[in-house]
Design a protein around this motif. Sequence first.
Motif, mmCIF file in Angstrom:
data_model
loop_
_atom_site.group_PDB
_atom_site.id
_atom_site.type_symbol
_atom_site.label_atom_id
_atom_site.label_comp_id
_atom_site.label_asym_id
_atom_site.label_seq_id
_atom_site.Cartn_x
_atom_site.Cartn_y
_atom_site.Cartn_z
ATOM 1 N N ARG A 135 0.823 -1.217 0.000
ATOM 2 C CA ARG A 135 0.000 0.000 0.000
ATOM 3 C C ARG A 135 0.855 1.265 0.000
ATOM 4 O O ARG A 135 0.342 2.361 -0.231
ATOM 5 N N ASN A 136 2.148 1.122 0.249
ATOM 6 C CA ASN A 136 3.042 2.279 0.344
ATOM 7 C C ASN A 136 3.580 2.609 -1.051
ATOM 8 O O ASN A 136 4.732 2.350 -1.383
ATOM 9 N N THR A 137 2.724 3.195 -1.860
ATOM 10 C CA THR A 137 3.074 3.450 -3.262
ATOM 11 C C THR A 137 4.235 4.426 -3.408
ATOM 12 O O THR A 137 5.027 4.294 -4.346
ATOM 13 N N ALA A 138 4.375 5.382 -2.508
ATOM 14 C CA ALA A 138 5.491 6.330 -2.600
ATOM 15 C C ALA A 138 6.822 5.606 -2.380
ATOM 16 O O ALA A 138 7.806 5.865 -3.095
ATOM 17 N N SER A 139 6.870 4.700 -1.422
ATOM 18 C CA SER A 139 8.096 3.949 -1.164
ATOM 19 C C SER A 139 8.402 3.008 -2.321
ATOM 20 O O SER A 139 9.570 2.832 -2.706
ATOM 21 N N ILE A 140 7.381 2.419 -2.904
ATOM 22 C CA ILE A 140 7.569 1.549 -4.073
ATOM 23 C C ILE A 140 8.170 2.353 -5.220
ATOM 24 O O ILE A 140 9.122 1.916 -5.866
ATOM 25 N N ARG A 141 7.621 3.548 -5.477
ATOM 26 C CA ARG A 141 8.164 4.397 -6.544
ATOM 27 C C ARG A 141 9.617 4.752 -6.278
ATOM 28 O O ARG A 141 10.450 4.720 -7.188
ATOM 29 N N SER A 142 9.952 5.072 -5.018
ATOM 30 C CA SER A 142 11.341 5.398 -4.666
ATOM 31 C C SER A 142 12.261 4.223 -4.958
ATOM 32 O O SER A 142 13.316 4.384 -5.566
ATOM 33 N N ALA A 143 11.871 3.034 -4.510
ATOM 34 C CA ALA A 143 12.703 1.847 -4.717
ATOM 35 C C ALA A 143 12.879 1.566 -6.207
ATOM 36 O O ALA A 143 13.998 1.290 -6.660
ATOM 37 N N GLU A 144 11.806 1.653 -6.957
ATOM 38 C CA GLU A 144 11.895 1.373 -8.391
ATOM 39 C C GLU A 144 12.733 2.405 -9.124
ATOM 40 O O GLU A 144 13.478 2.059 -10.047
ATOM 41 N N ARG A 145 12.655 3.681 -8.720
ATOM 42 C CA ARG A 145 13.513 4.719 -9.316
ATOM 43 C C ARG A 145 14.991 4.413 -9.094
ATOM 44 O O ARG A 145 15.833 4.749 -9.908
ATOM 45 N N LEU A 146 15.284 3.781 -7.965
ATOM 46 C CA LEU A 146 16.672 3.435 -7.640
ATOM 47 C C LEU A 146 17.124 2.151 -8.332
ATOM 48 O O LEU A 146 18.295 1.793 -8.247
ATOM 49 N N GLY A 147 16.215 1.457 -9.008
ATOM 50 C CA GLY A 147 16.569 0.258 -9.747
ATOM 51 C C GLY A 147 16.136 -1.046 -9.105
ATOM 52 O O GLY A 147 16.396 -2.126 -9.655
ATOM 53 N N PHE A 148 15.482 -0.988 -7.943
ATOM 54 C CA PHE A 148 15.015 -2.213 -7.292
ATOM 55 C C PHE A 148 13.953 -2.882 -8.159
ATOM 56 O O PHE A 148 13.140 -2.214 -8.780
ATOM 57 N N LYS A 149 13.967 -4.218 -8.144
ATOM 58 C CA LYS A 149 13.011 -5.015 -8.906
ATOM 59 C C LYS A 149 12.139 -5.810 -7.931
ATOM 60 O O LYS A 149 12.644 -6.405 -6.981
ATOM 61 N N LEU A 150 10.836 -5.836 -8.218
ATOM 62 C CA LEU A 150 9.911 -6.633 -7.414
ATOM 63 C C LEU A 150 10.216 -8.103 -7.635
ATOM 64 O O LEU A 150 10.269 -8.580 -8.776
ATOM 65 N N GLU A 151 10.421 -8.839 -6.539
ATOM 66 C CA GLU A 151 10.768 -10.261 -6.633
ATOM 67 C C GLU A 151 9.712 -11.172 -6.033
ATOM 68 O O GLU A 151 9.744 -12.374 -6.264
ATOM 69 N N GLY A 152 8.795 -10.617 -5.267
ATOM 70 C CA GLY A 152 7.763 -11.474 -4.694
ATOM 71 C C GLY A 152 6.909 -10.764 -3.669
ATOM 72 O O GLY A 152 7.177 -9.625 -3.296
ATOM 73 N N GLN A 153 5.878 -11.454 -3.238
ATOM 74 C CA GLN A 153 4.965 -10.940 -2.228
ATOM 75 C C GLN A 153 4.824 -11.971 -1.122
ATOM 76 O O GLN A 153 4.628 -13.156 -1.390
ATOM 77 N N LEU A 154 4.947 -11.521 0.123
ATOM 78 C CA LEU A 154 4.700 -12.365 1.294
ATOM 79 C C LEU A 154 3.365 -11.913 1.875
ATOM 80 O O LEU A 154 3.222 -10.774 2.331
ATOM 81 N N ARG A 155 2.394 -12.799 1.838
ATOM 82 C CA ARG A 155 1.031 -12.447 2.238
ATOM 83 C C ARG A 155 0.881 -12.459 3.751
ATOM 84 O O ARG A 155 1.409 -13.329 4.434
#
Length: 180
Positions: A135-155
């Motif tokens: 739900r933390n879309t701002a943090s997701i955008r920050s990480a992706e701008r830095l080059g981080f790649k989504l690798e999975g979801q822990l429910r």
Amino acid sequence: MLPILDTPRLRLRALVEADIASLFAIFNDPETMRYWSHPAMTDVSEAEALLREIQQHAEAKTLFQWGIARREDDLVIGTCTLFRIEREHRRCELGYILRRDHWGSGLANEALNALLKHAFGAMGLHRIEADIDPRNTASIRSAERLGFKLEGQLRERFFVAGEVQDSFIYGLLAPEWTSR
């Protein structure tokens, strides 16, 4: 013990006793802590205990947490952390938080750029992971701008203040960082 990392607007530095009020201002805001893995602080003694814990981990070289301070007045407005450091695997996890009145200013990205440069450079790390609430879309955008790649979801990984939270796991490799 921590190296000082300077950026145009910030100084990443070791946290000291004089920063306790700033730490409390950051970690006692329920809105800022909404996506964190524990609830907001309610008493300044928790900030004092946090500082002691940070200093103990730094001495043991098991966690490195920098204060994100404004260069203009040295006021700590956030922190960024390398933790769960596994030297034999050249990996760690990344954590960061910024006081709410500084959201959207680009300061988190500025601080994290300096930290990642240090982590992949002087520290010789190969992989850095970030655990982010979906739900933390701002943090997701920050990480992706830095080059981080989504690798999975822990429910349903955390229960914080009566609320269930999932985790997105992001990863960044040294070659990805240097080639960006």
